[in-house]
Design a protein around this motif. Structure first.
Motif, short mmCIF file in Angstrom:
data_model
loop_
_atom_site.label_atom_id
_atom_site.label_comp_id
_atom_site.label_asym_id
_atom_site.label_seq_id
_atom_site.Cartn_x
_atom_site.Cartn_y
_atom_site.Cartn_z
N ASN A 238 0.82 -1.22 0.00
CA ASN A 238 0.00 0.00 0.00
C ASN A 238 0.85 1.28 0.00
OD1 ASN A 238 -2.44 -1.39 -0.07
ND2 ASN A 238 -2.57 -1.51 2.16
N GLY A 239 2.02 1.19 -0.60
CA GLY A 239 2.86 2.36 -0.80
C GLY A 239 3.67 2.81 0.38
N LYS A 240 3.43 2.29 1.58
CA LYS A 240 4.14 2.79 2.76
C LYS A 240 4.67 1.69 3.68
CE LYS A 240 -0.37 3.73 4.86
NZ LYS A 240 -1.23 4.76 5.52
N GLN A 241 3.94 0.60 3.82
CA GLN A 241 4.43 -0.48 4.67
C GLN A 241 5.50 -1.28 3.93
OE1 GLN A 241 1.42 -3.31 5.83
NE2 GLN A 241 2.89 -4.71 6.77
N ARG A 242 6.62 -1.53 4.58
CA ARG A 242 7.71 -2.28 3.97
C ARG A 242 8.02 -3.52 4.81
NH1 ARG A 242 10.98 -0.10 -0.04
NH2 ARG A 242 10.21 1.91 -0.83
N MET A 243 8.40 -4.61 4.09
CA MET A 243 8.65 -5.87 4.77
C MET A 243 9.69 -6.66 3.99
SD MET A 243 5.95 -8.97 5.59
CE MET A 243 5.21 -8.17 6.99
N ALA A 244 10.60 -7.28 4.72
CA ALA A 244 11.59 -8.13 4.08
C ALA A 244 10.91 -9.41 3.57
CB ALA A 244 12.70 -8.49 5.06
N PRO A 245 11.26 -9.87 2.37
CA PRO A 245 10.63 -11.08 1.84
C PRO A 245 10.75 -12.27 2.78
CG PRO A 245 11.87 -9.97 0.11
CD PRO A 245 12.19 -9.26 1.40
N ALA A 246 11.90 -12.42 3.44
CA ALA A 246 12.07 -13.56 4.35
C ALA A 246 11.10 -13.49 5.52
CB ALA A 246 13.50 -13.61 4.85
N ASP A 247 10.81 -12.28 5.99
CA ASP A 247 9.86 -12.13 7.11
C ASP A 247 8.46 -12.54 6.68
OD1 ASP A 247 11.86 -11.24 8.75
OD2 ASP A 247 11.47 -9.11 8.39
N LEU A 248 8.09 -12.19 5.45
CA LEU A 248 6.77 -12.59 4.96
C LEU A 248 6.72 -14.10 4.76
CD1 LEU A 248 3.95 -11.92 3.95
CD2 LEU A 248 4.93 -11.47 1.69
#
Length: 539
Positions: A475-485
């Motif tokens: 949604n343009g603002k939340q960021r997450m590392a692929p490994a965490d997802l």
């Protein structure tokens, strides 16, 4: 029937090559043979003696089969007599008689008992049975024929003919929503669920149809008796088939069209048959078409999900509480995930024993024997528990893994089972029962979820992968590392403690409003519910 289902032609082929014999000889060629000096019938053909096609082993200078085995001259004479009689029957699509076209195949005879059987392969299916009637009339003129069996088949159409036929099929044009009712294991009550789910939708005022695509074991004709039987003379018009009607719901199944014969078809033949059966049925205006799928994750499932003329809107998965069935639910959801069909509800059938009849009996027993209220209450407690015969089930786990909140439990109920054999759906016979209320809740949930998918599709979270930063942007603002997802993936094939370093998403496909399918760089595929990782997301 075979006009729109040419693949059925192989269903009538004998399985043994030794049973197949074609003798494309005309009457004139036989008349000039060396048999003309033997005892002839009134038409100039040798009269058969008490022999059978299989048992004859006499050598003959006249004819032999393709394998080189000599034919008995008298059997040859009898077969030629059959072919001569059939020479008066024409193939209406190819403009010549069926003998000249070598369309008469697999002739089988028992001259002792007067039995004759053969197959006629036409250029197009004999929908109204006119060619078959002509063959019967021609052969019955032969005096020794007492028992006749004719199988009618059709040549498979050319690709361009099949394409044109599919383009001309307009039966699905007015169908608004298509819902699959599927399971990956047989015997879990999928057809029962599909039928009662459909009739529950109809009770709410929707226009509904049910399509049974199980070719090998159709259930719909047993579970729902139509207002009138399927009549090929009335219900087949050219390349279109009209569904039968029962209590206001339209029905179609191969079991209605051919209620007596079993279909012996290889897998490659089944999918085109199902595709044609669905697309050539004239459904008219429908709010919901419920498709009762066969068990498994095979060709039919893939074929329907890839049909250009039909978009599948959602799937309802049916299972039972055992872990064995849950494993198959995982396969089913993941299969539909791969083909882009959202699974919007799960029905856990036979989840517990319905003790309501026992509670009613206990109340009557207590009244009859004047038991105290305390004794009656204790007795109700002893016999009135809803025992989970097959375990507690996996509804919570389904919600955690895929965000499927629409999960429903149906009891093991004798009335549900008996109504499945009676021809009257359970929700019509017992509309006020607790189980009928569950089917009503299922239909409400599916209608709501399909509506959300169609009307609010743009409101799904937007997820992108910033390869340069190595992060997912939500949604343009939340960021997450692929490994965490990836660690949040609850698939049994995923180990959160062993996520490969540097894992990244290769593709991301939204599935309705509830989840996204992610293909990872190490080959793993995740079905991630938005609520598991999107901040502030509420379904």
């Amino acid at each position: 029937l075979l006009a729109v289902f040419p693949v059925l032609s192989s269903a009538f082929l004998p399985s043994s090559p030794s049973m197949r014999l074609s003798i494309p000889l005309s009457k004139s060629s036989f008349m000039s043979s060396q048999l003309t000096g033997r005892g002839l019938g009134k038409d100039g053909f040798a009269m058969p003696t008490r022999r059978t096609a299989r048992g004859s082993r006499f050598s003959s200078p006249i004819a032999s089969s393709s394998s080189g085995t000599a034919l008995d001259p008298l059997v040859f004479a009898a077969k030629s007599e059959v072919l001569a009689s059939l020479a008066s029957v024409e193939d209406p699509t190819r403009g010549d008689n069926i003998v000249s076209l070598s369309a008469v195949k697999n002739i089988e005879m028992d001259l002792d008992e007067g039995k004759l059987s053969f197959m006629v392969e036409l250029g197009a299916p004999d929908l109204k049975g006119e060619v078959k009637k002509a063959c019967e009339a021609a052969v019955q003129e032969i005096s020794w024929v007492k028992d006749l069996s004719i199988a009618m088949t059709a040549l498979p159409p050319q690709d361009e003919m099949r394409t044109a036929s599919m383009q001309a099929a307009t039966g699905l044009q007015k169908v608004k929503n298509v819902i699959l009712c599927a399971s990956c294991k047989g015997g879990v009550g999928k057809s029962t669920t599909a039928v009662n789910f459909a009739f529950s939708l109809h009770k709410k005022g929707f226009k509904v149809g049910i399509m049974d695509v199980d070719i090998y074991g159709p259930s719909l004709p047993t579970m729902v008796v139509p207002d009138r039987p399927f009549n090929p003379e009335v219900d087949i018009d050219g390349n279109e088939i009209s569904p039968v009607l029962a209590h206001g719901v339209k029905l179609m199944s191969i079991g209605f069209i051919n209620p007596h014969d079993s279909f012996v078809l290889r897998g490659a033949k089944v999918s085109p048959l199902v595709q044609q059966l669905i697309s050539t049925t004239v459904w008219g205006e429908l709010d919901y078409l419920i498709i009762d799928m066969p068990p498994g994750t095979g060709d039919i499932h893939l074929t329907l999900s890839q049909m250009e003329s039909m978009k599948i809107d959602a799937a309802v998965i049916v299972t039972t509480p055992q872990r064995l069935s849950f494993v198959d639910v995982v396969k089913g959801v993941e299969m539909f995930d791969k083909v882009g069909v959202p699974s919007v509800a799960v029905v856990e059938n036979m989840a517990y024993i319905d003790s309501s009849p026992l509670r009613t009996s206990v109340a009557a027993f207590a009244k009859k024997h004047k038991l105290s209220s305390e004794a009656e209450e204790e007795l109700q407690t002893l016999v009135g528990n809803e025992d989970a015969l097959f375990g507690k089930g996996h509804r919570q786990r389904l919600a955690e893994m895929w965000g499927i909140d629409n999960t429903f439990s149906l009891p093991l109920n004798a009335d549900i089972a008996s109504q499945g054999d009676s021809g009257l759906p359970f929700v019509l016979a017992h509309p006020d029962s607790p189980a009928a209320a569950v089917f009503d809740q299922l239909s409400d949930a599916v209608v709501k979820e399909v509506g959300r998918i169609k009307e609010e599709g743009d409101s799904t979270p937007h997820i992108a992968y910033d390869a340069e930063a190595g992060e997912l942007v939500i949604n343009g603002k939340q960021r997450m590392a692929p490994a965490d997802l990836r660690k949040l993936c609850r698939s049994p094939a995923n180990d959160p403690k062993r996520v490969p370093q540097g894992v990244a998403p290769v593709s991301m496909v939204p599935l309705g409003r509830y989840a996204v399918s992610i293909q990872w760089s190490d080959g793993h595929q995740s079905l991630m519910p938005y609520r598991a990782f999107v901040e502030g997301y509420a379904k």
